[in-house]
Motif scaffolding. Structure first.
Motif, PDB file in Angstrom:
ATOM      1  N   PHE A  16     -10.936  -3.052   9.316  1.00 58.93           N
ATOM      2  CA  PHE A  16     -11.891  -3.041  10.432  1.00 58.93           C
ATOM      3  C   PHE A  16     -12.193  -1.611  10.891  1.00 58.93           C
ATOM      4  CE2 PHE A  16     -12.108  -2.554  15.096  1.00 58.93           C
ATOM      5  CZ  PHE A  16     -13.339  -3.135  15.329  1.00 58.93           C
ATOM      6  N   CYS A  18     -14.579   0.024  14.105  1.00 55.56           N
ATOM      7  CA  CYS A  18     -15.458  -0.280  15.238  1.00 55.56           C
ATOM      8  C   CYS A  18     -16.860   0.261  14.963  1.00 55.56           C
ATOM      9  CB  CYS A  18     -14.880   0.354  16.505  1.00 55.56           C
ATOM     10  SG  CYS A  18     -15.993   0.203  17.921  1.00 55.56           S
ATOM     11  N   LEU A  19     -17.882  -0.529  15.262  1.00 53.90           N
ATOM     12  CA  LEU A  19     -19.268  -0.116  15.017  1.00 53.90           C
ATOM     13  C   LEU A  19     -19.807   0.762  16.137  1.00 53.90           C
ATOM     14  CD1 LEU A  19     -20.730  -3.521  13.747  1.00 53.90           C
ATOM     15  CD2 LEU A  19     -19.773  -1.638  12.399  1.00 53.90           C
ATOM     16  N   ALA A  20     -19.060   0.858  17.255  1.00 56.98           N
ATOM     17  CA  ALA A  20     -19.416   1.714  18.403  1.00 56.98           C
ATOM     18  C   ALA A  20     -20.877   1.535  18.818  1.00 56.98           C
ATOM     19  CB  ALA A  20     -19.072   3.164  18.096  1.00 56.98           C
ATOM     20  N   CYS A  23     -23.005  -1.241  17.312  1.00 56.26           N
ATOM     21  CA  CYS A  23     -22.608  -2.642  17.494  1.00 56.26           C
ATOM     22  C   CYS A  23     -23.702  -3.386  18.253  1.00 56.26           C
ATOM     23  CB  CYS A  23     -21.292  -2.710  18.264  1.00 56.26           C
ATOM     24  SG  CYS A  23     -20.750  -4.393  18.579  1.00 56.26           S
ATOM     25  N   ASP A  25     -23.416  -5.906  20.079  1.00 57.55           N
ATOM     26  CA  ASP A  25     -22.952  -6.376  21.395  1.00 57.55           C
ATOM     27  C   ASP A  25     -21.735  -5.559  21.805  1.00 57.55           C
ATOM     28  OD1 ASP A  25     -22.778  -7.819  23.681  1.00 57.55           O
ATOM     29  OD2 ASP A  25     -22.254  -9.722  22.749  1.00 57.55           O
ATOM     30  N   ASN A  26     -21.979  -4.254  21.928  1.00 57.77           N
ATOM     31  CA  ASN A  26     -20.927  -3.278  22.212  1.00 57.77           C
ATOM     32  C   ASN A  26     -20.075  -3.688  23.411  1.00 57.77           C
ATOM     33  OD1 ASN A  26     -19.756  -0.850  23.396  1.00 57.77           O
ATOM     34  ND2 ASN A  26     -20.881   0.204  21.777  1.00 57.77           N
ATOM     35  N   CYS A  27     -18.755  -3.616  23.253  1.00 57.64           N
ATOM     36  CA  CYS A  27     -17.903  -4.098  24.350  1.00 57.64           C
ATOM     37  C   CYS A  27     -17.995  -3.200  25.577  1.00 57.64           C
ATOM     38  CB  CYS A  27     -16.462  -4.332  23.911  1.00 57.64           C
ATOM     39  SG  CYS A  27     -15.732  -3.196  22.790  1.00 57.64           S
ATOM     40  N   TYR A  97      -8.099  -3.173  21.418  1.00 54.08           N
ATOM     41  CA  TYR A  97      -9.125  -4.173  21.140  1.00 54.08           C
ATOM     42  C   TYR A  97      -9.959  -3.798  19.914  1.00 54.08           C
ATOM     43  CZ  TYR A  97     -12.914  -7.476  21.644  1.00 54.08           C
ATOM     44  OH  TYR A  97     -13.818  -8.485  21.391  1.00 54.08           O
ATOM     45  N   PRO A  98     -10.213  -4.708  19.000  1.00 53.71           N
ATOM     46  CA  PRO A  98      -9.915  -6.141  18.978  1.00 53.71           C
ATOM     47  C   PRO A  98      -8.620  -6.485  18.231  1.00 53.71           C
ATOM     48  CG  PRO A  98     -11.443  -5.623  17.229  1.00 53.71           C
ATOM     49  CD  PRO A  98     -11.085  -4.313  17.877  1.00 53.71           C
ATOM     50  N   CYS A 116     -14.855 -10.070  18.773  1.00 50.11           N
ATOM     51  CA  CYS A 116     -15.582  -8.875  18.315  1.00 50.11           C
ATOM     52  C   CYS A 116     -16.469  -9.296  17.132  1.00 50.11           C
ATOM     53  CB  CYS A 116     -14.585  -7.802  17.874  1.00 50.11           C
ATOM     54  SG  CYS A 116     -15.272  -6.557  16.772  1.00 50.11           S
ATOM     55  N   PRO A 117     -17.778  -9.027  17.196  1.00 46.31           N
ATOM     56  CA  PRO A 117     -18.657  -9.489  16.108  1.00 46.31           C
ATOM     57  C   PRO A 117     -18.302  -8.928  14.737  1.00 46.31           C
ATOM     58  CG  PRO A 117     -19.883  -8.171  17.749  1.00 46.31           C
ATOM     59  CD  PRO A 117     -18.515  -8.405  18.296  1.00 46.31           C
ATOM     60  N   GLU A 118     -17.756  -7.718  14.694  1.00 51.57           N
ATOM     61  CA  GLU A 118     -17.405  -7.147  13.388  1.00 51.57           C
ATOM     62  C   GLU A 118     -16.176  -7.851  12.801  1.00 51.57           C
ATOM     63  OE1 GLU A 118     -18.900  -5.515  11.332  1.00 51.57           O
ATOM     64  OE2 GLU A 118     -17.474  -4.506  10.021  1.00 51.57           O
ATOM     65  N   ARG A 367     -15.731 -15.290  22.364  1.00 51.38           N
ATOM     66  CA  ARG A 367     -15.717 -14.504  23.609  1.00 51.38           C
ATOM     67  C   ARG A 367     -15.475 -15.394  24.803  1.00 51.38           C
ATOM     68  NH1 ARG A 367     -19.625  -9.237  23.528  1.00 51.38           N
ATOM     69  NH2 ARG A 367     -18.248  -8.223  22.033  1.00 51.38           N
TER      70      ARG A 367
HETATM   71  S1  SF4 Z   1     -17.307  -5.477  19.901  1.00 53.58           S
HETATM   72 FE1  SF4 Z   1     -16.027  -4.735  18.193  1.00 53.58          FE
HETATM   73  S2  SF4 Z   1     -17.377  -3.510  16.854  1.00 53.58           S
HETATM   74 FE2  SF4 Z   1     -18.439  -3.842  18.822  1.00 53.58          FE
HETATM   75  S3  SF4 Z   1     -17.970  -1.998  20.034  1.00 53.58           S
HETATM   76 FE3  SF4 Z   1     -16.422  -3.551  20.586  1.00 53.58          FE
HETATM   77  S4  SF4 Z   1     -14.666  -3.219  19.163  1.00 53.58           S
HETATM   78 FE4  SF4 Z   1     -16.459  -2.101  18.335  1.00 53.58          FE
END
Ligand code: SF4
Length: 402
Positions: A16, A18-20, A23, A25-27, A97-98, A116-118, A367
């Motif tokens: 994994f 993170c797409l930052a 993403c 749907d960025n967290c 997270y995640p 997390c979508p990824e 979620r």
């Molecule tokens: S949801 Fe997952 S991929 Fe998107 S910003 Fe948060 S940790 Fe990164």
């Protein structure tokens, strides 16, 4: 005795990234409560006044403040703490997270959450997302720091690995329907509870879906309880966090309401087109997605070694409770995916949903359910299944009776 540093992680979480800001749907764009521990807050106060200014203290301790764009520590989807100061200054919530860590007897494990979508993408569509591989703990958890050790008698890393690998194989078995997978798990839980841990891999491998298929047909009953899943799904979609109102409306619209008795729940029936969709498409994408959901939840929750999730013991405190919760959540997701798939096909000349659509439906569901306490409907259904020794589940398995 000192714990070894041996750690195993599932392939989906080890690969994994993170797409930052990329993403969908960025967290950081949500109004989540991001806790900051006292030690980190003191460090901000002493050395990083600009970071101390974005945290606040309430009755539950320090947290990062939110504004109209979500987390105050973000700039267009990029975390300014990470960008300007590096990972060591992130809160544990953001560092982890995640990912989810467990400290078991003599070793550690790493898994993740499909909220997390990824992670959802990897669990649903990677080739071997649930394979185990050696890994290392990150700096904030080195040598088990901040991980509560769960000392389970007889549990070695080899036994854990054999148990989990057997469960993954059984869960993802292409020969089984999702209903057989859940039925297998439910009956397996009884046997696991009655036997020593060292027998678990053998018990798991010996579970026979074909026998369970025949008992499923024998036991399946009327549609008496089948709107229970509708109410549980609506309760799940109503859980706090950003709304999924359009999903909620799709689900409600999939049912014909036969009575409007204000004193009691309305009697509802799933419209035929949604039943037909499930019947005609279950082997194309629905069953495989649901089995991967089950496998991912096994890894996230630490099953069958009952422990905490990020939400406490929300899955239950016994193997039976845990398995019942998993069965019910999977069956409500089955309903949601069937409704979404039917609408998708109607809008696109009968096409099967693309990967992004399936990911969006699944991670939105996760979620909702992964980070808040179960609602009353879920708790009532869990108890009803347990009181019926599992027989109530067979009513719920019958999609055509909804
Ligand atoms: S949801 Fe997952 S991929 Fe998107 S910003 Fe948060 S940790 Fe990164």
């Amino acid at each position: 005795m000192q714990q070894s540093t041996s750690t195993l992680g599932f392939s989906y979480i080890e690969n994994f990234r993170c797409l930052a800001d990329k993403c969908a749907d960025n967290c950081c764009s949500h109004n989540w409560r991001i806790a900051v521990n006292d030690e980190q807050a003191q460090n901000y106060l002493d050395n990083y006044p600009s970071l101390y200014n974005i945290i606040a203290k309430d009755s539950d301790g320090y947290r990062i403040q939110n504004n109209e764009s979500g987390c105050m520590a973000q700039d267009q989807g990029l975390c300014i703490i990470h960008r300007d100061h590096g990972e060591s200054l992130l809160s544990d919530t953001c560092t982890d997270y995640p990912r989810m860590y467990r400290s078991l007897s003599q070793f550690y494990t790493r898994s993740g959450t499909m909220s997390c979508p990824e992670i959802a993408r990897k669990c649903l569509f990677d080739d071997h997302p649930f394979a185990l591989q050696p890994t290392e703990l990150p700096d904030n958890h080195k040598n088990g720091t901040k991980l509560q050790n769960q000392n389970i008698a007889e549990l070695s890393q080899t036994l854990w690995q054999e148990t989990i690998s057997g469960l993954m194989e059984s869960t993802l078995d292409k020969e089984k329907s999702i209903e057989e997978t859940l039925s297998t798990l439910w009956h397996m839980a009884t046997k696991l509870e009655q036997n020593s841990l060292t027998d678990w891999p053998k018990i798991i491998m010996q579970s026979k879906p074909k026998q369970l298929l025949s008992s499923l047909k024998d036991i399946a009953k009327s549609a008496e309880h089948t709107t229970d899943l509708l109410y549980m799904l609506l309760e799940n979609l109503d859980r706090p966090s950003e709304t999924t109102e359009h999903l909620r409306q799709l689900v409600i619209g999939a049912f014909t309401i036969h009575s409007h008795d204000l004193q009691n729940r309305p009697r509802c029936q799933l419209k035929q087109e949604f039943k037909d969709y499930y019947q005609n498409h279950k082997s194309q994408w629905l069953q495989s997605s649901l089995k991967r959901f089950v496998a991912a939840e096994i890894t996230r929750t630490g099953f069958p070694f009952i422990s905490h999730t990020s939400n406490g013991k929300d899955y239950g405190t016994s193997l039976k409770e845990w398995t019942t919760t998993l069965c019910l959540r999977t069956l409500t997701l089955r309903l949601l995916l069937s409704v979404c798939g039917t609408h998708y096909a109607a809008d696109r000349q009968g096409n099967l949903p693309d990967e992004n659509s399936v990911i969006t439906w699944v991670y939105n569901f996760c979620r909702k359910v992964n980070h808040t306490q179960p609602g009353n409907n879920e708790m009532d259904l869990r108890q009803a299944v347990l009181d019926s020794q599992g027989e109530r589940l067979y009513d719920y398995f019958d999609f055509m009776a909804m």
